[in-house]
Scaffold this active site. Structure first.
Site, PDB file in Angstrom:
ATOM      1  CB  THR A   1      16.557  63.303 -17.022  1.00  0.00           C
ATOM      2  OG1 THR A   1      16.434  63.080 -15.613  1.00  0.00           O
ATOM      3  CG2 THR A   1      15.241  63.863 -17.544  1.00  0.00           C
TER       4      THR A   1
ATOM      5  CG  PHE B   1      15.856  66.723 -21.147  1.00  0.00           C
ATOM      6  CD1 PHE B   1      15.063  67.538 -20.347  1.00  0.00           C
ATOM      7  CD2 PHE B   1      16.967  66.128 -20.580  1.00  0.00           C
ATOM      8  CE1 PHE B   1      15.372  67.744 -19.009  1.00  0.00           C
ATOM      9  CE2 PHE B   1      17.289  66.330 -19.242  1.00  0.00           C
ATOM     10  CZ  PHE B   1      16.486  67.139 -18.460  1.00  0.00           C
TER      11      PHE B   1
END
Length: 359
Positions: free
Chosen positions: A256, A258
């Site tokens: 992921t 960010f």
């Protein structure tokens, strides 16, 4: 062996003395900064990146290079916390992968502020209630996080960094529970799906129970003497669980991305990415007009995504990631061309580009 342990003890005491000497020097620097700029920030991200890169490059081994960064990240975080703990807002609750991204970027000594929505994180940074915010922007398998993109519209915050975090699930057990005795496994539906084959192979008779987050799953497992949770390893420490199995996801390579939100622009690092919003009306050739200035300057476009502006019908905001810093001549020229032809262009930030997710 006793002699070797004695030498290690002596080294530990020297390291402790040096850590305290470093903390005193850091405090002196903080005092000087306050005298020059009483309201200015003590945190210097560019200096921090420079120190970490220098130490990693200077490490002769055998101490692992990733551990050098992790150790000194914590040292700098602790020294800063003595003077002014960094307030970092993130999408709560504690123990989620977003919380893990915060600790990786800012260290355990930062003051992590769990908030209920992505919009609340933007507001906290914009209004000065948090020094930084950390928000998810995209996942390698699930795609973009649209609420993060939508939150930029109409707000004055900047992207000042990015974090690439590998998504690695662990099975967390009640402290007195053995793996074979697990009757229920709690987790977010997405995490349960990503670990389905592992669960079928190792816990075929256990009931799966959906939870609103992996952190909430950890809390539920702590209250269930026959319960386990699929969550980040960070949640084990926060909820007094033990790690029963690591990296239980069925597929590797998931990560992921960010964004780190702040209020001040970031100087060039030499390896940067610029993210911008370009607003266009829905008409023939609109996308071509958007891409031509970028292509003419030979810039690499690594990502483009459109979202409705929700201000008027058929008006769209394109989010673009360009390689380079907004102060680079080619990027600056492309931005000037875009501003001359499009309805609205807003640079969300230029920041150091992270290519690989460290494990």
């Amino acid at each position: 062996m006793a002699a070797l342990r004695g030498r290690i003890d002596a080294l530990d005491e020297r390291i402790l003395a040096l850590l305290n000497e470093r903390a005193r020097l850091a405090a002196e620097i903080g005092d000087q900064k306050r005298r020059v700029r009483p309201e200015g920030p003590l945190h210097a991200p560019a200096r921090e990146r420079e120190v970490l890169a220098r130490l990693e490059a200077a490490n002769p081994g055998p101490f692992p290079a990733p551990a050098v960064r992790a150790v000194f990240q914590e040292v700098m975080s602790a020294c800063l916390a003595l003077e002014q703990p960094l307030r970092v807002a993130f999408l709560g609750p504690e123990g989620t992968f977003t919380h893990q991204a915060v600790t990786r970027q800012f260290g355990l000594s930062a003051l992590a502020l769990p908030l209920g929505t992505i919009g609340a994180i933007f507001d906290a940074v914009e209004r000065g209630r948090a020094d930084y915010g950390v928000v998810p922007v995209e996942n390698a398998s699930e795609g973009s996080v649209d609420p993060t993109l939508d939150a930029f519209l109409g707000r004055q915050v900047r992207i000042v960094g990015e974090i690439l975090l590998p998504v690695e699930h662990a099975l967390l057990l009640h402290p007195r529970l053995e793996l074979a005795a697990v009757e229920r496994v709690y987790s977010h539906p997405q995490a349960l799906g990503q670990c389905r084959r592992w669960l079928e192979a190792h816990l075929p008779r256990a009931q799966t129970v959906e939870a609103p987050s992996t952190a909430e799953a950890a809390r539920l497992a702590r209250e269930d003497a026959a319960g386990a949770a699929i969550a980040a390893e960070l949640a084990a420490r926060l909820y007094d669980l033990r790690v029963g199995a690591e990296r239980i996801q069925d597929l590797g390579g998931n990560a992921t991305r960010f964004w780190v939100l702040g209020r001040e622009p970031v100087p060039p690092s030499g390896h940067d990415r610029t993210t911008l919003i370009a607003v266009v009306r829905d008409r023939p050739g609109a996308l071509l007009e958007l891409l031509q200035p970028i292509a003419r300057r030979g810039l690499s476009l690594s990502r483009i995504q459109s979202r409705p502006t929700r201000r008027r019908l058929w008006e769209y905001a394109f989010f673009l990631d360009l390689e380079g810093h907004e102060s680079d001549p080619a990027v600056a020229a492309a931005l000037e061309d875009l501003r001359a032809t499009l309805v609205e262009v807003q640079v969300l930030g230029s920041y150091p580009h992270v290519e690989d997710a460290p494990h």
